[in-house]
Enzyme design. Structure first.
Site, PDB file in Angstrom:
ATOM      1  N   ASP A   1       0.762  -1.085  -0.089  1.00  0.00           N
ATOM      2  CA  ASP A   1      -0.042  -0.058  -0.047  1.00  0.00           C
ATOM      3  C   ASP A   1       0.936   1.300   0.008  1.00  0.00           C
ATOM      4  O   ASP A   1       2.047   1.218   0.356  1.00  0.00           O
ATOM      5  CB  ASP A   1      -0.792  -0.046   1.030  1.00  0.00           C
ATOM      6  CG  ASP A   1      -0.066  -0.099   2.557  1.00  0.00           C
ATOM      7  OD1 ASP A   1       0.892   0.182   2.539  1.00  0.00           O
ATOM      8  OD2 ASP A   1      -0.932  -0.223   3.623  1.00  0.00           O
TER       9      ASP A   1
ATOM     10  N   ASP B   1      -7.426  -7.888   0.861  1.00  0.00           N
ATOM     11  CA  ASP B   1      -6.485  -7.954   1.911  1.00  0.00           C
ATOM     12  C   ASP B   1      -7.193  -7.486   3.179  1.00  0.00           C
ATOM     13  O   ASP B   1      -8.136  -6.835   3.141  1.00  0.00           O
ATOM     14  CB  ASP B   1      -5.214  -7.217   1.783  1.00  0.00           C
ATOM     15  CG  ASP B   1      -5.583  -5.646   2.157  1.00  0.00           C
ATOM     16  OD1 ASP B   1      -5.448  -5.158   3.297  1.00  0.00           O
ATOM     17  OD2 ASP B   1      -6.233  -4.817   1.320  1.00  0.00           O
TER      18      ASP B   1
END
Length: 377
Positions: free
Chosen positions: A89, A264
């Protein structure tokens, strides 16, 4: 990265992501390795649960150990000894989570380190540079996670700045000549028109995949489903779709039904450490005294190391004694549960039996099957 789409059932999609480091079968769940580790697990153990890809956290790996140490090792794959794909991320959500100790401007985000209070600045360019040092197979653009609740005007301003940051992320990614993949992140809160504007802007810039961000931040589940139903069909069909930070097993099922390819969440690992274990019949709270003398296995439908070797009574005992092994065995089971769920969803889409799979998923837990609107493109 190459995305291959094999077959569909309704909006559910069966395919794969092909990387130089390996293939990821989709729909896929990515275990979260915030600090370059899935808590309590070796990379080999994570792989044995069925994981093809991990998620790493740019923000935390930047603060510790930092870019210099990472580059000395080669990249994150070498640092943590995971030679399969990694998605990182951008740090945007972590900055969003800092709350009062951060200030967002057009240039980027000023904040104080949660470790030592040091003043730090993070912007799209720096995020791309950090992820380049990590060697991420999938890099995420730097964006602002629109909070919930937010007015439409607040959500619009946030989304439009994220679009400008998306262009800056793209430009820096290209300047670095990063050979890996870059995903855009669709924002816009719970407002369908803003989601449309965000997606159009991202497609105009051009990305290798598209994530739906800014969900699972407190909005009602109905709003999350509505946004997915509206947004997913508009994402280019030849690009993977990633629902960030989601979620519970039923969230994965409902996301897949609406066309999501990637997920996720920290839930399987965090819940494992807290004694909440996912099974085919629902959640087992292993700390409950009813398990003290229970010689049965945790889940007789599970093939994980924990279920093949230990009883509920033993897991209860380890938890009561605060033994590290308890958290490890719980984590192995929960991660395997999530991967078995994804395997089941993939198989059901392949054979055209997704409706039956979904019905069995809910009824085995004594729950009603949620209605899904007629999903026509």
């Amino acid at each position: 990265m190459k995305f291959e789409l094999d077959t569909t059932q309704g909006r559910a999609r069966r395919g794969r992501l092909v990387f130089e480091r390996g293939t990821v079968e989709t729909p896929a769940f990515m275990p979260v390795g915030t600090y370059g580790t899935v808590k309590g697990m070796t990379p080999e153990e994570v792989r044995e649960t069925g994981a093809d890809i991990l998620l790493g956290n740019t923000f935390h790996l930047w603060l510790r150990p930092g870019e210099e140490i990472m580059r000395k090792h080669g990249d994150l794959h070498d640092f943590m000894n995971w030679q399969r794909p990694i998605l990182t991320d951008s740090g945007g959500f972590q900055v969003f989570s800092l709350g009062d100790i951060r200030k967002i401007t057009e240039e980027g985000v000023h904040f104080r380190s949660p470790i030592n209070g040091e003043k730090i600045f993070l912007d799209p360019e720096k995020s791309m540079q950090i992820q380049d040092s990590l060697g991420s197979d999938v890099v995420m653009i730097f964006d602002e996670c629109t909070p919930y609740p937010a007015t439409e005007d607040e959500a619009r301003k946030s989304m439009q700045m994220s679009l400008r940051w998306a262009q800056r992320s793209r430009d820096e990614f290209d300047r670095l000549e990063n050979p890996n993949s870059l995903f855009g992140i669709i924002q816009g809160g719970v407002y369908e028109g803003l989601r449309d504007e965000s997606l159009k802007g991202l497609v105009d810039i051009g990305f290798d995949g598209y994530a739906v961000g800014g969900l699972a931040v407190g909005e009602p589940k109905e709003d999350m489903h509505r946004i997915l139903e509206h947004t997913c069909p508009q994402i280019p069909a030849d690009k993977p779709r990633y629902l960030m930070g989601v979620g519970k097993p039923e969230d994965l099922v409902e996301g897949v039904r609406r066309g999501v390819d990637m997920f996720d969440c920290v839930m399987p690992t965090r819940n494992a450490r807290n004694g909440h274990l996912f099974t085919s019949e629902g959640v087992v709270k292993i700390r409950n005294a009813r398990h003290r003398d229970d010689t049965s296995t945790l889940d007789d439908k599970c093939d994980c190391y924990t279920c093949k070797n230990y009883s509920r009574a033993y897991l209860y005992h380890l938890d009561r004694c605060n033994e590290i092994l308890g958290a490890r065995l719980n984590t192995i089971h929960n991660l395997r549960y999530y991967q078995r769920l994804m395997e089941g969803l993939r198989g059901a889409i392949e054979t055209g039996t997704l409706d039956d799979f979904v019905t069995e998923f809910y009824t085995s837990q004594g729950r009603e099957v949620p209605e899904v609107p007629e999903l026509t493109d």
